[in-house]
Design a protein around this motif. Structure first.
Motif, PDB file in Angstrom:
ATOM      1  N   PHE A 130       0.854  -1.191   0.000  1.00 24.92           N
ATOM      2  CA  PHE A 130       0.000   0.000   0.000  1.00 24.92           C
ATOM      3  C   PHE A 130       0.881   1.228   0.000  1.00 24.92           C
ATOM      4  O   PHE A 130       2.085   1.144   0.266  1.00 24.92           O
ATOM      5  N   GLY A 131       0.281   2.362  -0.328  1.00 17.06           N
ATOM      6  CA  GLY A 131       1.071   3.580  -0.331  1.00 17.06           C
ATOM      7  C   GLY A 131       0.242   4.810  -0.635  1.00 17.06           C
ATOM      8  O   GLY A 131      -0.982   4.772  -0.729  1.00 17.06           O
ATOM      9  N   ASN A 132       0.962   5.915  -0.797  1.00  7.59           N
ATOM     10  CA  ASN A 132       0.383   7.218  -1.045  1.00  7.59           C
ATOM     11  C   ASN A 132       1.126   7.826  -2.221  1.00  7.59           C
ATOM     12  O   ASN A 132       2.342   7.958  -2.187  1.00  7.59           O
ATOM     13  N   HIS A 133       0.419   8.178  -3.255  1.00 12.47           N
ATOM     14  CA  HIS A 133       1.028   8.833  -4.411  1.00 12.47           C
ATOM     15  C   HIS A 133       0.601  10.294  -4.396  1.00 12.47           C
ATOM     16  O   HIS A 133      -0.579  10.598  -4.576  1.00 12.47           O
ATOM     17  N   TYR A 134       1.551  11.197  -4.157  1.00 12.73           N
ATOM     18  CA  TYR A 134       1.227  12.620  -4.123  1.00 12.73           C
ATOM     19  C   TYR A 134       1.612  13.257  -5.455  1.00 12.73           C
ATOM     20  O   TYR A 134       2.705  13.050  -5.973  1.00 12.73           O
ATOM     21  N   GLU A 135       0.692  14.021  -5.998  1.00 10.23           N
ATOM     22  CA  GLU A 135       0.895  14.693  -7.281  1.00 10.23           C
ATOM     23  C   GLU A 135       0.214  16.050  -7.208  1.00 10.23           C
ATOM     24  O   GLU A 135      -0.841  16.188  -6.600  1.00 10.23           O
ATOM     25  N   ASN A 136       0.801  17.063  -7.813  1.00  8.98           N
ATOM     26  CA  ASN A 136       0.122  18.350  -7.911  1.00  8.98           C
ATOM     27  C   ASN A 136      -1.161  18.171  -8.707  1.00  8.98           C
ATOM     28  O   ASN A 136      -1.206  17.393  -9.657  1.00  8.98           O
ATOM     29  N   PHE A 137      -2.198  18.915  -8.322  1.00 12.85           N
ATOM     30  CA  PHE A 137      -3.505  18.751  -8.951  1.00 12.85           C
ATOM     31  C   PHE A 137      -3.440  19.065 -10.439  1.00 12.85           C
ATOM     32  O   PHE A 137      -2.873  20.059 -10.859  1.00 12.85           O
ATOM     33  N   LYS A 138      -4.036  18.178 -11.226  1.00  6.57           N
ATOM     34  CA  LYS A 138      -4.143  18.369 -12.671  1.00  6.57           C
ATOM     35  C   LYS A 138      -5.612  18.205 -13.039  1.00  6.57           C
ATOM     36  O   LYS A 138      -6.121  17.091 -13.067  1.00  6.57           O
ATOM     37  N   GLY A 139      -6.296  19.289 -13.273  1.00  3.15           N
ATOM     38  CA  GLY A 139      -7.717  19.234 -13.578  1.00  3.15           C
ATOM     39  C   GLY A 139      -8.022  18.403 -14.806  1.00  3.15           C
ATOM     40  O   GLY A 139      -7.331  18.495 -15.810  1.00  3.15           O
ATOM     41  N   GLY A 140      -9.033  17.563 -14.695  1.00  2.00           N
ATOM     42  CA  GLY A 140      -9.444  16.735 -15.818  1.00  2.00           C
ATOM     43  C   GLY A 140      -8.690  15.429 -15.957  1.00  2.00           C
ATOM     44  O   GLY A 140      -9.020  14.611 -16.797  1.00  2.00           O
ATOM     45  N   LYS A 141      -7.669  15.219 -15.152  1.00  2.00           N
ATOM     46  CA  LYS A 141      -6.904  13.969 -15.221  1.00  2.00           C
ATOM     47  C   LYS A 141      -7.563  12.902 -14.366  1.00  2.00           C
ATOM     48  O   LYS A 141      -8.338  13.187 -13.467  1.00  2.00           O
TER      49      LYS A 141
END
Length: 92
Positions: free
Chosen positions: A64-75
């Motif tokens: 298990f884990g956490n994937h952090y990404e800057n918000f990308k609208g529509g993705k």
């Protein structure tokens, strides 16, 4: 048999945003979020495991884990921040 396993997982874990089968036969569940980058994703994995156990789905938590990404609208959920966990069917 793997197809049966993924359909059991889909019907058991109602709160996962995305459920997909991996090449090695495991199933990955994802749940998107906007605020929660400090959580490890463990609570999501525990909740998924609990739902699978309640519905008598023989599954083993692999990771298990956490994937952090800057918000990308529509993705999709996969391309934004999400918690994830991987399960393998027991007996395969």
């Amino acid at each position: 048999m793997t197809k049966t396993f993924i359909s059991q997982v889909k019907s058991s874990v109602y709160f996962a945003d995305m459920i997909s089968r991996q090449k090695d036969g495991t199933v990955m569940l994802r749940r998107g979020y906007y605020y929660g980058m400090f959580d490890s994703g463990e609570n999501f994995a525990i909740a998924c495991e609990k739902c699978l156990n309640e519905n008598n789905v023989a599954a083993q938590l692999v990771n298990f884990g956490n994937h952090y990404e800057n918000f990308k609208g529509g993705k999709s959920v996969k391309h934004n921040s999400h918690y994830w966990c991987v399960f393998r069917a027991i007996g395969e």
